[in-house]
Each structure stands twice: as C-alpha cells, then as structure tokens.
Scaffold this motif. Structure first.
Motif, PDB file in Angstrom:
ATOM      1  N   HIS A  59      83.555 -32.063 -19.844  1.00 17.94           N
ATOM      2  CA  HIS A  59      84.973 -32.522 -20.282  1.00 17.94           C
ATOM      3  C   HIS A  59      85.027 -34.056 -19.908  1.00 17.94           C
ATOM      4  CE1 HIS A  59      85.785 -31.427 -16.153  1.00 17.94           C
ATOM      5  NE2 HIS A  59      86.791 -32.489 -16.208  1.00 17.94           N
ATOM      6  N   ILE A  60      85.809 -34.773 -20.415  1.00 11.66           N
ATOM      7  CA  ILE A  60      86.050 -36.064 -20.066  1.00 11.66           C
ATOM      8  C   ILE A  60      87.680 -36.339 -19.902  1.00 11.66           C
ATOM      9  CG2 ILE A  60      85.995 -38.401 -20.955  1.00 11.66           C
ATOM     10  CD1 ILE A  60      83.760 -37.462 -22.844  1.00 11.66           C
ATOM     11  N   GLN A  61      88.102 -36.973 -18.852  1.00 11.17           N
ATOM     12  CA  GLN A  61      89.176 -37.212 -18.485  1.00 11.17           C
ATOM     13  C   GLN A  61      89.590 -38.428 -18.636  1.00 11.17           C
ATOM     14  OE1 GLN A  61      90.754 -36.151 -14.574  1.00 11.17           O
ATOM     15  NE2 GLN A  61      93.043 -36.813 -15.222  1.00 11.17           N
ATOM     16  N   LEU A  62      90.647 -39.139 -19.361  1.00 11.92           N
ATOM     17  CA  LEU A  62      91.051 -40.564 -19.173  1.00 11.92           C
ATOM     18  C   LEU A  62      92.658 -40.375 -18.771  1.00 11.92           C
ATOM     19  CD1 LEU A  62      90.454 -41.283 -22.929  1.00 11.92           C
ATOM     20  CD2 LEU A  62      89.155 -41.740 -21.090  1.00 11.92           C
ATOM     21  N   HIS A 122      86.301 -46.852 -21.858  1.00 10.36           N
ATOM     22  CA  HIS A 122      85.206 -45.856 -22.208  1.00 10.36           C
ATOM     23  C   HIS A 122      85.019 -45.860 -23.596  1.00 10.36           C
ATOM     24  CE1 HIS A 122      84.950 -43.990 -18.029  1.00 10.36           C
ATOM     25  NE2 HIS A 122      86.223 -44.041 -18.297  1.00 10.36           N
ATOM     26  N   HIS A 123      83.660 -45.619 -24.000  1.00  9.45           N
ATOM     27  CA  HIS A 123      83.460 -45.523 -25.431  1.00  9.45           C
ATOM     28  C   HIS A 123      83.367 -43.943 -25.635  1.00  9.45           C
ATOM     29  CE1 HIS A 123      80.689 -46.116 -28.838  1.00  9.45           C
ATOM     30  NE2 HIS A 123      81.534 -45.362 -29.256  1.00  9.45           N
ATOM     31  N   LEU A 124      84.138 -43.352 -26.486  1.00  6.23           N
ATOM     32  CA  LEU A 124      84.088 -41.981 -26.985  1.00  6.23           C
ATOM     33  C   LEU A 124      83.946 -41.936 -28.468  1.00  6.23           C
ATOM     34  CD1 LEU A 124      87.205 -40.746 -25.022  1.00  6.23           C
ATOM     35  CD2 LEU A 124      84.798 -40.560 -24.445  1.00  6.23           C
ATOM     36  N   ALA A 125      83.114 -41.117 -29.063  1.00  5.97           N
ATOM     37  CA  ALA A 125      82.772 -41.016 -30.327  1.00  5.97           C
ATOM     38  C   ALA A 125      82.984 -39.575 -30.797  1.00  5.97           C
ATOM     39  CB  ALA A 125      81.138 -41.210 -30.618  1.00  5.97           C
ATOM     40  N   PHE A 126      83.910 -39.397 -31.815  1.00 11.31           N
ATOM     41  CA  PHE A 126      84.172 -37.883 -32.339  1.00 11.31           C
ATOM     42  C   PHE A 126      83.409 -37.760 -33.553  1.00 11.31           C
ATOM     43  CE2 PHE A 126      88.475 -39.162 -30.485  1.00 11.31           C
ATOM     44  CZ  PHE A 126      88.198 -38.481 -29.013  1.00 11.31           C
ATOM     45  N   GLN A 127      83.083 -36.725 -33.953  1.00  8.84           N
ATOM     46  CA  GLN A 127      82.074 -36.398 -35.109  1.00  8.84           C
ATOM     47  C   GLN A 127      83.154 -36.167 -36.269  1.00  8.84           C
ATOM     48  OE1 GLN A 127      79.095 -33.289 -34.676  1.00  8.84           O
ATOM     49  NE2 GLN A 127      78.259 -34.397 -33.006  1.00  8.84           N
ATOM     50  N   VAL A 176      87.723 -48.129 -32.878  1.00  4.38           N
ATOM     51  CA  VAL A 176      89.382 -48.472 -32.726  1.00  4.38           C
ATOM     52  C   VAL A 176      89.396 -48.516 -31.453  1.00  4.38           C
ATOM     53  CG1 VAL A 176      91.756 -47.821 -33.050  1.00  4.38           C
ATOM     54  CG2 VAL A 176      90.053 -47.469 -34.898  1.00  4.38           C
ATOM     55  N   LEU A 177      90.354 -49.520 -30.732  1.00  5.07           N
ATOM     56  CA  LEU A 177      90.710 -49.361 -29.273  1.00  5.07           C
ATOM     57  C   LEU A 177      92.003 -48.750 -29.315  1.00  5.07           C
ATOM     58  CD1 LEU A 177      90.150 -53.119 -28.195  1.00  5.07           C
ATOM     59  CD2 LEU A 177      88.430 -51.225 -28.063  1.00  5.07           C
ATOM     60  N   ASP A 178      91.998 -47.623 -28.419  1.00  7.67           N
ATOM     61  CA  ASP A 178      93.237 -46.994 -28.166  1.00  7.67           C
ATOM     62  C   ASP A 178      94.305 -47.626 -27.405  1.00  7.67           C
ATOM     63  OD1 ASP A 178      92.614 -46.422 -25.530  1.00  7.67           O
ATOM     64  OD2 ASP A 178      92.244 -44.287 -25.560  1.00  7.67           O
ATOM     65  N   PRO A 179      95.495 -47.171 -27.004  1.00  8.00           N
ATOM     66  CA  PRO A 179      96.541 -48.003 -26.527  1.00  8.00           C
ATOM     67  C   PRO A 179      96.212 -48.158 -24.900  1.00  8.00           C
ATOM     68  CG  PRO A 179      97.478 -46.354 -27.701  1.00  8.00           C
ATOM     69  CD  PRO A 179      95.938 -45.916 -27.951  1.00  8.00           C
ATOM     70  N   ALA A 180      95.061 -47.580 -24.433  1.00  8.87           N
ATOM     71  CA  ALA A 180      94.800 -47.856 -23.116  1.00  8.87           C
ATOM     72  C   ALA A 180      93.396 -48.736 -23.135  1.00  8.87           C
ATOM     73  CB  ALA A 180      94.300 -46.605 -22.297  1.00  8.87           C
ATOM     74  N   GLY A 181      92.998 -49.272 -24.141  1.00  8.38           N
ATOM     75  CA  GLY A 181      91.942 -50.067 -24.345  1.00  8.38           C
ATOM     76  C   GLY A 181      90.382 -49.360 -24.385  1.00  8.38           C
ATOM     77  N   ASN A 182      90.474 -48.060 -24.675  1.00  9.49           N
ATOM     78  CA  ASN A 182      89.106 -47.268 -24.574  1.00  9.49           C
ATOM     79  C   ASN A 182      88.634 -47.502 -26.131  1.00  9.49           C
ATOM     80  OD1 ASN A 182      88.829 -45.818 -22.308  1.00  9.49           O
ATOM     81  ND2 ASN A 182      90.838 -45.119 -22.840  1.00  9.49           N
ATOM     82  N   ILE A 198      87.341 -46.079 -29.221  1.00 12.33           N
ATOM     83  CA  ILE A 198      87.156 -44.875 -29.896  1.00 12.33           C
ATOM     84  C   ILE A 198      86.714 -44.928 -31.153  1.00 12.33           C
ATOM     85  CG2 ILE A 198      88.538 -42.768 -30.626  1.00 12.33           C
ATOM     86  CD1 ILE A 198      88.395 -43.466 -27.480  1.00 12.33           C
ATOM     87  N   GLU A 199      85.512 -44.066 -31.447  1.00 13.12           N
ATOM     88  CA  GLU A 199      84.947 -44.105 -32.777  1.00 13.12           C
ATOM     89  C   GLU A 199      84.857 -42.699 -33.335  1.00 13.12           C
ATOM     90  OE1 GLU A 199      80.078 -44.460 -33.932  1.00 13.12           O
ATOM     91  OE2 GLU A 199      80.528 -44.559 -31.826  1.00 13.12           O
TER      92      GLU A 199
END
Length: 144
Positions: free
Chosen positions: A14-17, A71-76, A115-121, A123-124
């Motif tokens: 799991h990942i926690q932001l 962080h960089h998170l990539a969703f399929q 895209v940068l999420d509202p917290a600056g992560n 996200i792909e």
C-alpha cells in the motif's frame, strides 16, 4: 489429491499520501478513480482509501503529524481514451498539467498523461498497449 493456486504478493502492499487539504485531494482522486473505474474503498473524517492507496491528513493516527513529500504514482488505464479522460477529469478536479496525453519513449505503445494533484504529487495514467500473452499461473499439487 487437492490443487492449491499460489498468488504471489505485489511489490507494493500500500501507499499512504499525507496531505494538508483532504477535501481537495478527495475531489481530485474521486474524479480520476471514476474515470479509471476504481471504487473508493472507504473513508472517515481524516482519511479515504481506494485499492492500495491511502490518503490522510497529518492529524490521522497513521500519519505521525507530517505530510509526505512529492511522489510519482502511475495508475493503469485500459486504453488511450481512458488516459485522455483521466487527464481531463484530473484538471477539472483541481489538478495541474504535468504532461498532456501522448506517446512516450519509455517503450513502444506507452501512452500516458501526467497531472500534479492538489498536494503536488505527480499522478500518471498509463496505457501500455495491447496485452501480450502472460505466463501461466503457478499450481502446486499435494496430498492431504
């Protein structure tokens, strides 16, 4: 004789932001999860989660009072159209452009948007092209 199929764990459990503005994060992630067909798993006043992603406030018990770094998170994504829909939904829900949908040079067929999420992560959403044949499942037989 009984057959048991072993499912090996994923690399990431799991990942926690940890974010300062949970409401903004929830609007953003609910919008992109809807496009990606990922249901929200649950929520409370100080967190929400979906699949293996847990997003919380610094005041949440598991957060230890600190926000996480970038962080960089990539969703399929299931196809290129879903990558494009992800990008539009993310921008409409408060995200910032970090790379419009398009082919990338990582490998043939790699189509992604960032895209940068509202917290600056960062996200792909990525589509890797048509699925190729995968290796068969591992099965073990044993006597009981």
């Amino acid at each position: 004789m009984e057959t048991m199929e072993i499912h090996r764990g994923r690399l990431i459990d799991h990942i926690q932001l940890v974010v300062d503005d949970l409401a903004a994060a929830r609007r953003f992630y609910e919008a992109v999860f809807k496009v990606l067909d990922i249901p929200l798993g649950g929520s409370a006043d100080d967190y929400f989660w979906a699949d293996e992603l847990f997003v919380s406030t610094p005041g949440s018990e598991a957060a230890l009072g600190k926000t996480t770094g970038r962080h960089h998170l990539a969703f399929q994504a299931k196809d290129e159209a879903t990558v494009e829909a992800f990008y539009k939904a993310a921008l409409a829900a408060g995200g910032k452009d970090n790379g419009a949908p398009g082919k990338r040079k990582y490998h043939p067929g790699y189509y992604a948007a960032f895209v940068l999420d509202p917290a600056g992560n960062n996200i792909e959403a990525v589509y890797h092209g048509p699925a190729k044949r995968s290796a068969p499942s591992v099965k073990f037989e044993f006597e009981m």
